[in-house]
Every structure is written in C-alpha cells, then in structure tokens.
Design a protein around this motif. Sequence first.
Motif, short mmCIF file in Angstrom:
data_model
loop_
_atom_site.label_atom_id
_atom_site.label_comp_id
_atom_site.label_asym_id
_atom_site.label_seq_id
_atom_site.Cartn_x
_atom_site.Cartn_y
_atom_site.Cartn_z
N ASP A 53 0.97 -1.14 -0.03
CA ASP A 53 -0.13 0.17 0.05
C ASP A 53 0.89 1.10 -0.07
OD1 ASP A 53 -2.18 1.58 -0.04
OD2 ASP A 53 -2.52 1.34 2.30
N SER A 80 -3.47 0.12 -3.95
CA SER A 80 -3.74 1.72 -3.32
C SER A 80 -4.89 2.25 -3.94
CB SER A 80 -2.38 2.45 -3.94
OG SER A 80 -2.90 3.90 -3.39
N ALA A 81 -5.55 2.95 -3.14
CA ALA A 81 -6.78 3.70 -3.03
C ALA A 81 -6.31 5.18 -4.21
CB ALA A 81 -7.58 4.18 -2.00
N LYS A 82 -5.13 5.51 -4.16
CA LYS A 82 -4.77 6.40 -4.94
C LYS A 82 -4.56 6.02 -6.33
CE LYS A 82 -1.38 9.15 -3.04
NZ LYS A 82 -0.22 9.44 -2.60
N ASP A 83 -5.53 6.50 -7.35
CA ASP A 83 -5.69 6.03 -8.66
C ASP A 83 -5.27 7.29 -9.96
OD1 ASP A 83 -7.84 7.71 -8.34
OD2 ASP A 83 -9.18 6.34 -9.03
N SER A 84 -4.58 8.33 -9.29
CA SER A 84 -4.16 9.26 -10.45
C SER A 84 -3.15 8.51 -11.26
CB SER A 84 -3.63 10.57 -9.66
OG SER A 84 -2.53 10.35 -9.10
N ASP A 85 -3.03 9.02 -12.46
CA ASP A 85 -1.97 8.70 -13.35
C ASP A 85 -0.48 9.04 -12.72
OD1 ASP A 85 -3.57 7.77 -15.30
OD2 ASP A 85 -3.65 9.51 -16.58
N ASP A 87 0.33 9.07 -9.53
CA ASP A 87 0.87 8.02 -8.66
C ASP A 87 1.13 6.85 -9.23
OD1 ASP A 87 0.05 9.56 -6.39
OD2 ASP A 87 -1.98 9.31 -6.41
N LYS A 88 0.39 6.36 -10.37
CA LYS A 88 0.60 5.22 -11.08
C LYS A 88 2.29 5.23 -11.77
CE LYS A 88 -3.99 3.93 -12.14
NZ LYS A 88 -4.97 3.90 -13.04
N TYR A 99 0.36 -2.33 -10.65
CA TYR A 99 -0.60 -1.29 -9.87
C TYR A 99 -1.85 -1.64 -9.79
CZ TYR A 99 -1.19 3.24 -8.05
OH TYR A 99 -1.59 4.40 -7.05
N ASN A 101 -5.74 -0.76 -8.34
CA ASN A 101 -6.48 0.18 -7.60
C ASN A 101 -7.49 -0.31 -6.81
OD1 ASN A 101 -6.48 1.82 -10.36
ND2 ASN A 101 -5.71 2.80 -8.65
N LYS A 102 -7.62 -0.02 -5.51
CA LYS A 102 -8.95 -0.40 -4.46
C LYS A 102 -9.82 0.32 -5.15
CE LYS A 102 -5.46 -0.82 -0.38
NZ LYS A 102 -5.40 -0.06 0.84
#
Length: 233
Positions: A53, A80-85, A87-88, A99, A101-102
């Motif tokens: 995480d 991770s709950a962070k799903d922005s490009d 962050d990826k 990667y 996403n939650k």
Amino acid sequence: MPNRILLVEDDREISQLIESHLTQENYIVCTAFDGDEASALFQREKFDLILLDLMLPKLNGMELLKRIRETSVVPVLIISAKDSDLDKVMGLGFGADDYLNKPFSMAVLTARVQAAIRRATQYIQTDNSHQEDPRTIQFKDLILDLHLFSVQVRGQVIQLTSKEFQILKLFLSYPSRVFTKEQIYQLIWEDDYLGNENAINVHIRRLREKIEEDPSSPQYIRTIWGIGYKLGD
C-alpha cells in the motif's frame, strides 16, 4: 514449497481479508502495518512478492519501494486507493511491477499475484531437460544471464526489476523485430492492452537510464517513431 508474500497494508481489516484469501490459495503471508515494520521484515526474511500500500504510517510506500529496489528485484505489486496517473507513473517509475487500484476483487488480486510470481521465476528456474538452452544472451557489451537473472553492462552488474529484465530479454531474443507498445504489454504483462501507455513509457525510460550511457541517445533500445521499439542498430 509455497511462495512467501509480504503484505504491507495499514488497514487491518483489509489486511486480514487479503491474508485470509491468499492463505487459502496456498501462499505464506507475512503482514506489516507500517513502512518501518515492513522494511525490517524485508531485511530479515526472503519473499517471492511484496503487496504494498502507498499510504502507510512512519515510512510511506514510495520510500519503502525505493529502499527495496536498492537491493532487490523481488516483484512488487502496489495496492492503493490512489488512482491518479501521477501516482501510477511514480510507482512504476520507482520500480513497482504492477499497480492495482482499490477496491478490487480477490480473484483479480490472486491472478495478478500469480502472474507476477510466474514472470519473476520463469527466468531463474533451471530445467535439466533443457541443458542446451543458452545461459546468456549478449548484444554488444550487454549480457543477460538467464539462469542467475542478472544483467551486466560494460562489465558492471545492473539491478533491474523483473519487468525491466523481461522487456530487455524480449528485445535481445528477437534482435531484428520491432515491437509495438501493445505487443510489449501483452507479452510482458500478459493482459489486454487498454491504450494506457504510461506503464510502457515508464519502464522503457527506467530501463534506458540503467543500461544506456546516454539515455537521451539510446544505443540499445531504439524508438521507431509511430510504431514502437527495437534493439539497437
């Protein structure tokens, strides 16, 4: 021997759910609830995959990932709950192999875990029935050892992630072939290509930074504009 997984997740309910499911799938799961605890566990024990995480107390997930990549190419799957490009891209850029996403289903998680471990181990498993298979592949002063899962460039050992190694092996195995991004994704990730080029772009950039003398003028992995990539020359 069951594969060992380090699960780094600060939400204890989610951690318990994942641990219970993967244990039923015959994995050995060790849990950590913050970055410092995970770092200490990683230094003491050997794991076949890390589920990580990003939003962790003490040492965050990105910093932990950077520490892991200083010494190991163990597959790392970010959850991770962070799903922005952004962050990826950062996660993949720091060396993550995948990667997720939650929220996600346990079936999808299991499939990703199985694929990541399979990809990481298929290059280091020796098979007595294939003694004539080449141990190394060489191009110029770049040498891949398929048994030891190691890479040398200009006489220096380079640490690659499992996906970086697979991409490089793909190019060296087919030196005259041009691969599109879609083909690379389907062959390396073993999944349908949905048009998101970030994963390919980040891994190619990271790979060039590690093996090229001048990443802005690559000699090993060349861009074929409008098509994809191929081995140099």
